[in-house]
Motif scaffolding. Structure first.
Motif, short mmCIF file in Angstrom:
data_model
loop_
_atom_site.label_atom_id
_atom_site.label_comp_id
_atom_site.label_asym_id
_atom_site.label_seq_id
_atom_site.Cartn_x
_atom_site.Cartn_y
_atom_site.Cartn_z
N MET A 126 -3.10 0.05 7.79
CA MET A 126 -3.15 0.41 6.36
C MET A 126 -3.47 1.88 6.15
SD MET A 126 -5.00 -2.87 4.61
CE MET A 126 -6.28 -3.10 5.82
N PRO B 219 -5.38 -11.72 8.18
CA PRO B 219 -6.63 -10.99 7.94
C PRO B 219 -6.44 -9.48 8.00
CG PRO B 219 -6.56 -11.91 10.17
CD PRO B 219 -5.39 -12.47 9.44
N HIS B 220 -6.98 -8.80 6.99
CA HIS B 220 -6.86 -7.33 6.91
C HIS B 220 -8.24 -6.69 6.86
CE1 HIS B 220 -2.68 -8.08 6.19
NE2 HIS B 220 -2.43 -6.78 6.16
N ILE B 221 -8.51 -5.83 7.82
CA ILE B 221 -9.77 -5.08 7.88
C ILE B 221 -9.42 -3.61 7.80
CG2 ILE B 221 -11.81 -4.53 9.30
CD1 ILE B 221 -9.99 -7.76 9.89
N ASP C 46 13.87 -8.07 -7.29
CA ASP C 46 14.44 -7.55 -6.05
C ASP C 46 15.24 -6.29 -6.38
OD1 ASP C 46 15.93 -6.96 -3.78
OD2 ASP C 46 16.11 -9.06 -3.20
N ALA C 47 14.84 -5.18 -5.78
CA ALA C 47 15.51 -3.91 -6.09
C ALA C 47 17.00 -3.96 -5.79
CB ALA C 47 14.85 -2.79 -5.28
N ASN D 158 1.48 -7.09 2.04
CA ASN D 158 0.85 -7.98 3.02
C ASN D 158 -0.67 -7.92 2.99
OD1 ASN D 158 3.28 -8.94 3.82
ND2 ASN D 158 3.48 -7.55 5.57
N LEU E 275 0.81 -1.22 0.00
CA LEU E 275 0.00 0.00 0.00
C LEU E 275 0.84 1.26 0.00
CD1 LEU E 275 -2.97 -1.11 2.21
CD2 LEU E 275 -3.09 -0.20 -0.10
N ALA E 276 2.00 1.22 0.67
CA ALA E 276 2.86 2.41 0.68
C ALA E 276 3.34 2.72 -0.73
CB ALA E 276 4.05 2.18 1.62
N GLU F 80 8.75 -4.94 -7.54
CA GLU F 80 8.24 -5.74 -6.41
C GLU F 80 8.91 -7.11 -6.47
OE1 GLU F 80 6.11 -5.63 -3.61
OE2 GLU F 80 6.90 -7.67 -3.54
N GLN F 81 9.44 -7.53 -5.34
CA GLN F 81 10.16 -8.82 -5.34
C GLN F 81 9.23 -10.03 -5.36
OE1 GLN F 81 12.60 -8.67 -1.83
NE2 GLN F 81 10.88 -8.83 -0.43
N ARG F 82 8.02 -9.85 -4.85
CA ARG F 82 7.08 -10.98 -4.85
C ARG F 82 6.43 -11.12 -6.24
NH1 ARG F 82 3.81 -9.83 0.89
NH2 ARG F 82 5.69 -9.49 2.13
N ARG G 244 5.73 0.29 6.54
CA ARG G 244 5.77 -0.40 7.84
C ARG G 244 7.15 -1.00 8.09
NH1 ARG G 244 1.17 -3.38 11.06
NH2 ARG G 244 2.04 -5.43 11.42
N TYR H 44 2.38 0.40 11.62
CA TYR H 44 1.36 1.17 10.90
C TYR H 44 0.19 0.29 10.50
CZ TYR H 44 4.38 5.19 9.57
OH TYR H 44 5.15 6.31 9.53
P1 FAD Z 1 4.09 -4.21 2.86
O1 FAD Z 1 2.68 -4.59 2.67
O2 FAD Z 1 4.99 -5.09 3.64
O3 FAD Z 1 4.73 -3.99 1.41
C1 FAD Z 1 6.11 -3.86 1.19
C2 FAD Z 1 6.41 -4.51 -0.16
O4 FAD Z 1 7.77 -4.25 -0.51
C3 FAD Z 1 6.25 -6.02 -0.11
O5 FAD Z 1 5.39 -6.44 -1.15
C4 FAD Z 1 7.67 -6.52 -0.30
O6 FAD Z 1 7.74 -7.76 -1.02
C5 FAD Z 1 8.29 -5.39 -1.10
N1 FAD Z 1 9.75 -5.33 -0.99
C6 FAD Z 1 10.49 -5.32 0.15
N2 FAD Z 1 11.81 -5.28 -0.16
C7 FAD Z 1 11.89 -5.26 -1.51
C8 FAD Z 1 12.98 -5.23 -2.42
N3 FAD Z 1 14.26 -5.24 -2.01
N4 FAD Z 1 12.72 -5.22 -3.74
C9 FAD Z 1 11.44 -5.26 -4.21
N5 FAD Z 1 10.37 -5.29 -3.38
C10 FAD Z 1 10.59 -5.28 -2.06
N6 FAD Z 1 -3.63 -3.09 8.87
C11 FAD Z 1 -4.91 -2.66 8.98
O7 FAD Z 1 -5.19 -1.46 8.76
N7 FAD Z 1 -5.92 -3.53 9.30
C12 FAD Z 1 -5.69 -4.84 9.55
O8 FAD Z 1 -6.62 -5.61 9.84
C13 FAD Z 1 -4.35 -5.32 9.46
N8 FAD Z 1 -4.08 -6.61 9.70
C14 FAD Z 1 -2.78 -7.05 9.61
C15 FAD Z 1 -2.53 -8.39 9.87
C16 FAD Z 1 -1.24 -8.87 9.80
C17 FAD Z 1 -0.96 -10.32 10.10
C18 FAD Z 1 -0.18 -7.99 9.45
C19 FAD Z 1 1.24 -8.50 9.37
C20 FAD Z 1 -0.42 -6.65 9.19
C21 FAD Z 1 -1.73 -6.16 9.26
N9 FAD Z 1 -2.03 -4.84 8.98
C22 FAD Z 1 -3.33 -4.39 9.09
C23 FAD Z 1 -0.98 -3.88 8.59
C24 FAD Z 1 -0.83 -3.77 7.06
O9 FAD Z 1 -0.41 -5.01 6.54
C25 FAD Z 1 0.20 -2.70 6.76
O10 FAD Z 1 -0.16 -1.45 7.29
C26 FAD Z 1 0.42 -2.49 5.27
O11 FAD Z 1 0.41 -3.67 4.53
C27 FAD Z 1 1.75 -1.80 5.11
O12 FAD Z 1 2.01 -1.56 3.75
P2 FAD Z 1 3.51 -1.36 3.28
O13 FAD Z 1 3.42 -1.06 1.83
O14 FAD Z 1 4.24 -0.44 4.18
O15 FAD Z 1 4.23 -2.78 3.53
#
Ligand code: FAD
Ligand code: UDP
Length: 385
Positions: free
Chosen positions: A369, A60-62, A222-223, A43, A14-15, A35-37, A360, A367
């Motif tokens: 979402m 689970p994400h709400i 992978d970056a 998540n 999401l970031a 994106e590496q995945r 995050r 953080y």
């Molecule tokens: P991420 O979703 O971790 O995305 C980061 C991305 O960067 C990943 O896809 C990763 O593969 C990629 N990446 C990392 N390194 C590299 C690299 N070197 N090269 C290329 N790609 C790379 N929030 C809520 O608001 N409600 C909820 O109910 C909730 N439930 C959750 C439940 C769990 C079990 C967890 C773990 C989290 C939950 N969250 C919830 C939090 C939510 O997941 C995060 O706020 C949100 O996903 C953060 O987004 P992000 O983009 O910072 O990180």
């Protein structure tokens, strides 16, 4: 990689998706998103399982927020299923609402005692108030102290030991404060103004965010195989790169963990499909006193799918992240020592004025979402000034 871009975004969670969209759309930037995945969404990724049930692969994400700007931004990319999250604690087979509230009180104690405690709690803290377990435990009134001990023992201590490997006192107080004792009969897990799940799922929502002619996405990339952080300059495939770089991954990994690994908790998810219509009465049941897993979530409660022949659940098991191949760092372990280690890594990135940490992982923060979308939008506001 032969593509003309001026902005590099690393990570399609999401970031990264928020930043890519905002910079492409409002800044006219040509964005390369890596994106590496093998999928987008980070998540929050969801997909149909073999039984045709929409499952959240990483837990689970709400969605819930009071931030109207964030809600409006995301609502451009999805409709919402109006879902109000409810959680029950399983306490030796007895189910009671979490956060522990006035209904839980009536389940845990006999009628007369529950009524007495309710009056005392409301006289002391006020009706509809949220009180953290640590605050409740500081109260010296003997009856409140007894209740605090009950809630601590039956809701917090064992769950926290499973989730964090340590007691509620030893983790960041903001973490247990996320689930306070609630002096109310409102059984919802969150009270935010906007609450729900994307009608077609999070992956669809993120796909719509990335559907812009100025965004090019590369999955399975992978970056770290593309960028080099030199003494002064940042290089992309060996060439100095002065465009904006937004990094949403773990910051220690950028520097081969040279000061040591940042500590995280990882999770193992056990998905099970059962040949029954419903497995449990609400989306999530927390196992707060026993079982090795912390909670079980049943996805049909979230998705609203009507399916009589089967249902899919997930059990979550938490353990220390080791950095082994395939392990995912899910939760930063926030404490002064780890924050100081994080700061050493963050400091290393500050020598590159075009390099920004958001997310995050990248910010080593807990953080939700909505907070990450808000944070990413505000970074873009700065960059587009
Ligand atoms: P991420 O979703 O971790 O995305 C980061 C991305 O960067 C990943 O896809 C990763 O593969 C990629 N990446 C990392 N390194 C590299 C690299 N070197 N090269 C290329 N790609 C790379 N929030 C809520 O608001 N409600 C909820 O109910 C909730 N439930 C959750 C439940 C769990 C079990 C967890 C773990 C989290 C939950 N969250 C919830 C939090 C939510 O997941 C995060 O706020 C949100 O996903 C953060 O987004 P992000 O983009 O910072 O990180
Ligand atoms: N917690 C607990 N018992 C519960 C629910 C939560 O002890 O039944 C504590 C636990 O330490 C947990 C924290 O409160 O890590 C935050 O819970 P939340 O549900 O917000 O965690 P998340 O959904 O982010 O994993």
């Amino acid at each position: 990689m032969n593509f003309d871009f001026d902005t590099l975004v690393i990570g399609a969670g999401l970031a990264g998706a928020t930043a890519a969209r905002r910079l492409a759309e409002d800044g006219g930037r040509r964005v390369l998103l890596v994106e590496q995945r093998p999928h987008i969404g980070g998540n929050a990724y969801d997909c149909l399982d073999e039984a045709g049930i929409l499952v959240h692969q990483y837990g689970p994400h709400i969605f819930h927020t009071n931030d109207q700007q964030v809600f409006q931004f995301l609502s451009r990319f999805t409709d919402w299923r109006d879902y109000q999250h409810k959680v029950l604690a399983n306490v030796y087979g007895q189910l009671m609402p979490v956060p522990f509230n006035l209904h839980s009180l009536a389940i845990a104690f006999d009628e007369e005692k529950a009524a007495r405690l309710e009056k005392k709690l409301i006289d002391t803290f006020g009706a509809e108030r949220k009180v953290t377990i640590l605050e409740l435990r500081q109260n010296t009134d003997p009856e409140i102290a007894e209740l605090a001990d009950y809630v601590y023992e039956h809701i917090f201590v064992h769950y926290t030991m499973k989730q964090w490997g340590t007691t509620p006192e030893q983790i960041d107080p903001n973490t247990t404060a996320r689930v306070p004792v609630f002096l109310s009969r409102d059984d919802r897990y969150f009270q935010d103004k906007y609450q729900g799940v994307p009608a077609q799922g999070y992956t669809s929502m993120v796909a719509a965010m990335l559907d812009h002619p100025n965004i090019t996405l590369h999955l399975d990339t992978d970056a770290r195989s593309l960028i080099t952080l030199g003494d002064e300059h940042l290089f992309f495939q060996g060439e100095p790169f002065s465009g904006t770089v937004i990094y949403t991954g773990a910051v220690d990994e950028l520097f081969a963990c040279r000061f040591g690994r940042l500590p995280y908790r990882t999770l193992d998810f056990q998905f099970e499909t059962h040949p029954v219509e419903w497995y449990q009465t609400c989306a999530t049941v927390n196992y707060t006193v026993d079982q090795p897993y912390t909670r079980i979530t049943e996805f049909k409660h979230l998705s609203g799918q009507i399916k009589k022949d089967c249902t899919t659940i997930v059990k979550e098991l938490s353990r220390a992240y080791t950095g082994a191949e395939g392990e995912i760092p899910y939760y930063a372990i926030i404490n002064p020592e780890n924050n100081a280690l994080y700061e050493r890594y963050a400091q290393l990135t500050r020598r590159y004025p075009n390099f920004h940490l958001v997310g995050r992982l990248a910010e080593y923060k807990y953080y939700n979402m909505d907070a990450i979308v808000a944070r990413s939008l505000s970074l873009c506001d700065e960059l587009l000034k």
